[in-house]
Design a protein around this motif. Structure first.
Motif: not given
Length: 221
Positions: A50-57
Motif C-alpha cells: 500500500t501507499l502507507e506501507e511504501t511511505l513508511e518503507a
C-alpha cells in the motif's frame, strides 16, 4: 474457463513505475525532505504494498505516527491526481484490445488495486478504457486491501451472485496478487512483464504465466 477477471493496476494494466517514482520524489521535495533513491522506490513498487506501507518503507520516521503518515498520503495523492501521475503512466501494449475482447465475451473486468480509487478511475478515463471496466476496488477509507480477502467477499462477490470464487481469475504482477488469488479461492495469472520479483510470485504456483496481454485471453476461451 473463467467467467470474470480481477486485475491489478500498476505493473499489470498500466506501466506506472515512472509515474509513482515522479510523484514520490515531488512529494518529498515539496515537504522539504531528502528524497529516497530510485532503487529504494523501485524496490517498494516491486512488493505491491500500500501507499502507507511504501511511505513508511521510504521514510521510517513515519512508522508509529499514523497522523503524519496520513498527511503524506494526502499530499502524494493530491500531486498524483493533479495530473503528474496520470500523464506519466501508459497502458501496456494490447490493453484496449484485450478489454474489448473480454467485453465482447461478456466477461466482467474488476480492477483491484492498493492504489487510491480516484487515481485508478482517472487514469482509465484519460486513456479511454474506463467504459470497459465494471468495477474498481481500490484503497478507500479503512477498508482492508490486498492481499486481505475481505475486499473480494464484501465488495466484489455480492455483485456477482451467479459466480463462485473459482470462476474468477486474478491477474497481477506481484506476490501480493498471487497471495490474494489463493486467499479467495480464485485462479491466478502472473504478469511476468510487470514489476514484481518473479521468484516471489512463482512460489504461489500461478495457473498461468502471462508474457503479454493476448496470452491472458486464452484463459477465457
Amino acid at each position: 474457463m473463467y467467467k470474470a477477471l480481477i486485475s491489478d493496476f500498476d505493473g499489470t494494466l498500466f506501466d506506472s513505475q515512472r509515474a509513482i517514482s515522479a510523484v514520490l520524489l515531488e512529494t518529498f521535495k515539496e515537504r522539504d525532505v531528502a528524497p529516497p533513491t530510485i532503487g529504494a522506490i523501485e524496490a517498494s513498487i516491486s512488493m505491491g504494498i500500500t501507499l502507507e506501507e511504501t511511505l513508511e518503507a521510504l521514510r521510517p520516521e513515519l512508522k508509529g505516527h499514523p497522523e503524519q503518515r496520513d498527511a503524506w498520503v494526502v499530499h502524494y495523492r493530491k500531486i498524483y491526481n493533479a495530473g503528474l501521475g496520470i500523464t506519466a503512466s501508459s497502458p501496456f501494449p494490447g490493453l484496449a484490445a484485450m478489454l474489448e475482447d473480454l467485453r465482447a465475451k461478456e466477461i466482467p473486468v474488476i480492477v483491484v488495486s492498493n492504489k487510491g480509487e480516484a487515481a485508478v478511475w482517472n487514469t482509465l478515463k484519460h486513456y479511454a478504457v474506463d467504459h470497459m471496466v465494471c468495477q474498481v476496488v481500490a484503497a478507500f477509507s479503512e477498508l482492508p486491501t490486498k492481499p486481505h480477502p475481505d475486499s473480494f467477499f464484501h465488495r466484489i462477490l455480492p455483485n456477482y451472485e451467479h459466480l463462485q470464487p473459482n470462476d474468477f481469475l486474478v491477474f497481477g504482477d506481484t506476490a501480493t496478487d498471487m497471495k490474494y488469488a489463493r486467499a479467495i479461492g480464485a485462479g491466478a495469472a502472473y504478469a511476468s512483464y510487470g514489476y514484481g520479483k518473479p521468484q516471489d510470485s512463482l512460489s504461489y504456483e500461478p495457473d498461468l504465466v502471462v508474457t503479454d496481454m493476448p496470452l491472458l485471453l486464452r484463459a477465457f476461451e
